[in-house]
Scaffold this active site. Structure first.
Site, PDB file in Angstrom:
ATOM      1  N   HIS A  15       3.617  -7.402  -3.191  1.00 17.81           N
ATOM      2  CA  HIS A  15       3.099  -8.760  -3.343  1.00 17.81           C
ATOM      3  C   HIS A  15       3.120  -9.106  -4.831  1.00 17.81           C
ATOM      4  CE1 HIS A  15       0.931  -8.792   0.677  1.00 17.81           C
ATOM      5  NE2 HIS A  15       1.093  -7.487   0.500  1.00 17.81           N
TER       6      HIS A  15
ATOM      7  N   HIS B  61       6.955  -3.626   0.996  1.00 20.01           N
ATOM      8  CA  HIS B  61       6.933  -4.890   0.260  1.00 20.01           C
ATOM      9  C   HIS B  61       5.928  -4.813  -0.872  1.00 20.01           C
ATOM     10  CE1 HIS B  61       4.052  -5.111   3.577  1.00 20.01           C
ATOM     11  NE2 HIS B  61       3.301  -5.859   2.783  1.00 20.01           N
TER      12      HIS B  61
HETATM   13  P1  AMP Z   1       0.384  -6.251   3.930  1.00 18.57           P
HETATM   14  O1  AMP Z   1      -0.933  -6.530   4.588  1.00 18.57           O
HETATM   15  O2  AMP Z   1       0.260  -5.730   2.527  1.00 18.57           O
HETATM   16  O3  AMP Z   1       1.258  -5.373   4.807  1.00 18.57           O
HETATM   17  O4  AMP Z   1       1.107  -7.659   3.776  1.00 18.57           O
HETATM   18  C1  AMP Z   1       1.855  -8.279   4.769  1.00 18.57           C
HETATM   19  C2  AMP Z   1       2.027  -9.701   4.354  1.00 18.57           C
HETATM   20  O5  AMP Z   1       3.096 -10.260   5.118  1.00 18.57           O
HETATM   21  C3  AMP Z   1       0.806 -10.597   4.604  1.00 18.57           C
HETATM   22  O6  AMP Z   1       0.351 -11.134   3.367  1.00 18.57           O
HETATM   23  C4  AMP Z   1       1.335 -11.674   5.564  1.00 18.57           C
HETATM   24  O7  AMP Z   1       0.800 -12.948   5.281  1.00 18.57           O
HETATM   25  C5  AMP Z   1       2.825 -11.617   5.296  1.00 18.57           C
HETATM   26  N1  AMP Z   1       3.672 -12.079   6.389  1.00 18.57           N
HETATM   27  C6  AMP Z   1       3.642 -11.667   7.680  1.00 18.57           C
HETATM   28  N2  AMP Z   1       4.600 -12.306   8.395  1.00 18.57           N
HETATM   29  C7  AMP Z   1       5.265 -13.111   7.512  1.00 18.57           C
HETATM   30  C8  AMP Z   1       6.366 -14.023   7.644  1.00 18.57           C
HETATM   31  N3  AMP Z   1       6.974 -14.235   8.807  1.00 18.57           N
HETATM   32  N4  AMP Z   1       6.777 -14.679   6.530  1.00 18.57           N
HETATM   33  C9  AMP Z   1       6.150 -14.478   5.351  1.00 18.57           C
HETATM   34  N5  AMP Z   1       5.123 -13.636   5.168  1.00 18.57           N
HETATM   35  C10 AMP Z   1       4.673 -12.960   6.244  1.00 18.57           C
END
Ligand code: AMP
Length: 133
Positions: A101, A99
């Site tokens: 951001h 993903h």
């Molecule tokens: P990372 O730490 O770069 O892997 O980012 C993962 C992101 O996923 C974090 O910013 C979380 O807040 C987000 N996240 C986790 N679960 C969900 C969900 N169910 N819906 C939306 N965002 C999520």
């Protein structure tokens, strides 16, 4: 992939606030609520991170990132965006489905995105010798 939260979001098994979708990409709001409009852009097929993602999907995700960034700036009143990706646990990746951001920014919004790391005495020539492809 079983038990991947982002696969479940892509498949509609878990709820999300959809921002954008095409045949290869899905984008939705991050639940962190740490910045208004914090968006996640993911491939619909499961890849762990940028290292294992195939070119076709990576291109599609980057295209979508650009579209969303452009939309936030042209149509939604933002001045810029930060774009981040964590690939690997040491890079602080917490969800192991690729993903990006996208964080919309406004001048004077007061957010600080760059880590305030100390400066080190780094030999750039040595680093370049070690890392150049
Ligand atoms: P990372 O730490 O770069 O892997 O980012 C993962 C992101 O996923 C974090 O910013 C979380 O807040 C987000 N996240 C986790 N679960 C969900 C969900 N169910 N819906 C939306 N965002 C999520």
């Amino acid at each position: 992939m079983n038990n991947c939260i982002f696969c479940k979001i892509v498949n509609g098994e878990c709820p999300s606030y959809k921002i954008y979708e095409d045949d290869k990409v899905y984008a939705f709001l991050d639940i962190a609520c740490d910045a208004v409009g914090h968006t996640l852009v993911v491939p619909k097929k499961h890849f762990c991170n940028v290292m294992d993602c195939d070119r076709e999907y990576l291109d599609a995700v980057i295209d979508a990132v650009q579209k969303i960034a452009d939309h936030y700036v042209k149509d939604c009143g933002y001045d810029g965006v930060n774009i981040f990706n964590a690939s690997g646990a040491s890079a602080e990746q917490s969800v192991f489905h690729l993903h990006f951001h996208v964080i919309p920014r406004k001048s004077g919004d007061g957010m600080r995105m760059w880590p305030l790391n100390e400066k080190y005495d780094i030999d750039l020539a040595e680093v370049c010798k070690k890392l150049a492809l």
